[in-house]
Design an enzyme around this catalytic site. Sequence first.
Site, short mmCIF file in Angstrom:
data_model
loop_
_atom_site.label_atom_id
_atom_site.label_comp_id
_atom_site.label_asym_id
_atom_site.label_seq_id
_atom_site.Cartn_x
_atom_site.Cartn_y
_atom_site.Cartn_z
N GLY A 21 -10.57 5.93 -7.91
CA GLY A 21 -10.13 6.27 -8.85
C GLY A 21 -11.09 5.24 -10.39
N ASP A 41 -5.32 -4.09 -4.19
CA ASP A 41 -4.93 -2.44 -4.15
C ASP A 41 -3.82 -2.30 -2.95
OD1 ASP A 41 -5.17 0.36 -3.67
OD2 ASP A 41 -6.23 0.17 -5.45
N ASN A 87 -4.48 -1.78 -14.24
CA ASN A 87 -5.02 -0.58 -13.65
C ASN A 87 -3.75 0.00 -13.01
OD1 ASN A 87 -6.49 1.13 -13.55
ND2 ASN A 87 -6.80 1.49 -11.98
N TYR A 153 7.05 9.17 -16.25
CA TYR A 153 5.88 9.02 -16.70
C TYR A 153 4.96 7.97 -18.01
CZ TYR A 153 0.59 8.41 -16.27
OH TYR A 153 -1.08 8.25 -16.52
N LYS A 157 4.40 4.51 -19.99
CA LYS A 157 2.59 4.42 -20.92
C LYS A 157 3.16 3.86 -22.02
CE LYS A 157 0.49 5.09 -17.22
NZ LYS A 157 -0.75 3.69 -16.06
N GLY A 184 -7.34 10.16 -21.49
CA GLY A 184 -7.24 11.74 -21.40
C GLY A 184 -6.46 11.90 -19.80
N1 LIG Z 1 -6.31 9.92 -13.84
C1 LIG Z 1 -6.71 10.43 -14.98
O1 LIG Z 1 -6.26 11.25 -16.17
C2 LIG Z 1 -5.77 9.13 -16.17
C3 LIG Z 1 -4.92 9.57 -17.05
C4 LIG Z 1 -4.20 8.62 -17.86
C5 LIG Z 1 -4.02 7.42 -17.10
N2 LIG Z 1 -4.18 6.99 -15.95
C6 LIG Z 1 -4.18 5.73 -15.46
O2 LIG Z 1 -4.81 4.90 -15.05
C7 LIG Z 1 -4.19 4.24 -13.95
C8 LIG Z 1 -5.30 5.03 -13.09
O3 LIG Z 1 -5.26 6.32 -12.58
P1 LIG Z 1 -6.22 6.94 -11.47
O4 LIG Z 1 -6.63 8.06 -12.05
O5 LIG Z 1 -7.81 5.96 -10.98
O6 LIG Z 1 -4.76 7.19 -10.13
P2 LIG Z 1 -6.00 6.90 -8.45
O7 LIG Z 1 -4.27 7.22 -8.26
O8 LIG Z 1 -6.98 7.48 -8.92
O9 LIG Z 1 -6.26 5.55 -8.43
C9 LIG Z 1 -4.36 3.87 -8.46
C10 LIG Z 1 -4.72 4.02 -7.04
O10 LIG Z 1 -3.93 2.03 -7.55
C11 LIG Z 1 -3.58 1.97 -6.63
N3 LIG Z 1 -1.96 1.29 -6.25
C12 LIG Z 1 -1.10 2.16 -6.84
N4 LIG Z 1 0.26 2.08 -7.12
C13 LIG Z 1 0.16 0.87 -6.60
C14 LIG Z 1 1.07 -0.85 -5.93
N5 LIG Z 1 1.77 -0.84 -6.40
N6 LIG Z 1 0.65 -2.08 -6.41
C15 LIG Z 1 -1.74 -1.97 -6.03
N7 LIG Z 1 -2.41 -0.99 -5.77
C16 LIG Z 1 -1.53 0.45 -6.07
C17 LIG Z 1 -3.92 3.10 -5.44
O11 LIG Z 1 -3.51 2.45 -3.67
C18 LIG Z 1 -4.97 3.44 -5.91
O12 LIG Z 1 -6.34 3.16 -4.92
C19 LIG Z 1 -3.14 4.91 -13.61
O13 LIG Z 1 -2.17 3.42 -14.29
C20 LIG Z 1 -2.98 5.88 -13.91
O14 LIG Z 1 -1.32 6.29 -14.85
C21 LIG Z 1 -5.14 7.88 -15.27
#
Ligand SMILES: NC(=O)c1ccc[n+]([C@@H]2O[C@H](COP(=O)([O-])OP(=O)(O)OC[C@H]3O[C@@H](n4cnc5c(N)ncnc54)[C@H](O)[C@@H]3O)[C@@H](O)[C@H]2O)c1
Length: 257
Positions: A21, A41, A87, A153, A157, A184
């Site tokens: 992601g 990760d 992240n 959540y 944040k 977002g």
């Molecule tokens: N996707 C969205 O719309 C969105 C919106 C706002 C904020 N975010 C934030 O962005 C960040 C990334 O989100 P994303 O959408 O890419 O999620 P995702 O689920 O695609 O990727 C998250 C990654 O974090 C890794 N991970 C989770 N827990 C872990 C741990 N304890 N140790 C090591 N790695 C760990 C997972 O293996 C995965 O590779 C997060 O913090 C999320 O809260 C995402």
Amino acid sequence: MIRDCERHAGKGVLVTGGASGIGLGIVERFLGEGASVAVLDLASIDKPEAAGRFLSLVGDATDEATVDVAVAETAARFGGLDVMVCNAGVIAVGPVIDMPLSEWQRVVGINVDSVFLGSRAAARQMIAQGRGGAIINAASGAGRRGVPNLSHYCASKAAIIMLTQSLAVELAPHRIRANTYVPGHIETPFWGGIASGFARVTGKTPDEVIEGFRATVPWGRFGTPDDVAATVSWLASDEAEYVSGQAIAMNGAEFPY
Ligand SMILES: NC(=O)c1ccc[n+]([C@@H]2O[C@H](COP(=O)([O-])OP(=O)(O)OC[C@H]3O[C@@H](n4cnc5c(N)ncnc54)[C@H](O)[C@@H]3O)[C@@H](O)[C@H]2O)c1
């Protein structure tokens, strides 16, 4: 996609949660702009095209020793740590009145502890290096407004935004900047869990849930990981030298701004 291929040449970068992601988008952006990048990760990834400039470290970003070792290994391999991107994060869906304490602690613990540990380890390393640095942490629009069924959540944040503001003030004398990015709705595997979770509590289908969230975005689409990574790259750059303690959103004009 506009890229300055030299912008981060010679820098060492560590990204937690960089195997998927948004994190993966950030990894690809920094590699494309000349940096050497390590990922911490739970899953491993490979970047053969970036041989010698990429390191995949498998481990838990909420484990103190694991994070300290990841920072040390990144610095040793790449000649220092210049940019830390905390992240990694998780989400879950459910109403407060049905939420077990263990579920509250799981979501808040993973999201906040990983940012605390990553920021602390990076700050220690950057202070020892004596050449400043940038710490960039993942928040969310959900950290700026309450969302039903996302209380844990949202709270996690919001805590990350305040933790990062505090870091910015504490670390300014060391020329270490600390900022959060505030995405977002970004199209990543994260949304599989969100869609099924909201489908469970609302009775909608997962597709209806996704369409409902998309309809709230004035820009008319979900964001991409590179929509986030472009701003993270800028925050890490010399152009942002006077930017610290900020929470910067990329959300297609969705409230809150
Ligand atoms: N996707 C969205 O719309 C969105 C919106 C706002 C904020 N975010 C934030 O962005 C960040 C990334 O989100 P994303 O959408 O890419 O999620 P995702 O689920 O695609 O990727 C998250 C990654 O974090 C890794 N991970 C989770 N827990 C872990 C741990 N304890 N140790 C090591 N790695 C760990 C997972 O293996 C995965 O590779 C997060 O913090 C999320 O809260 C995402």
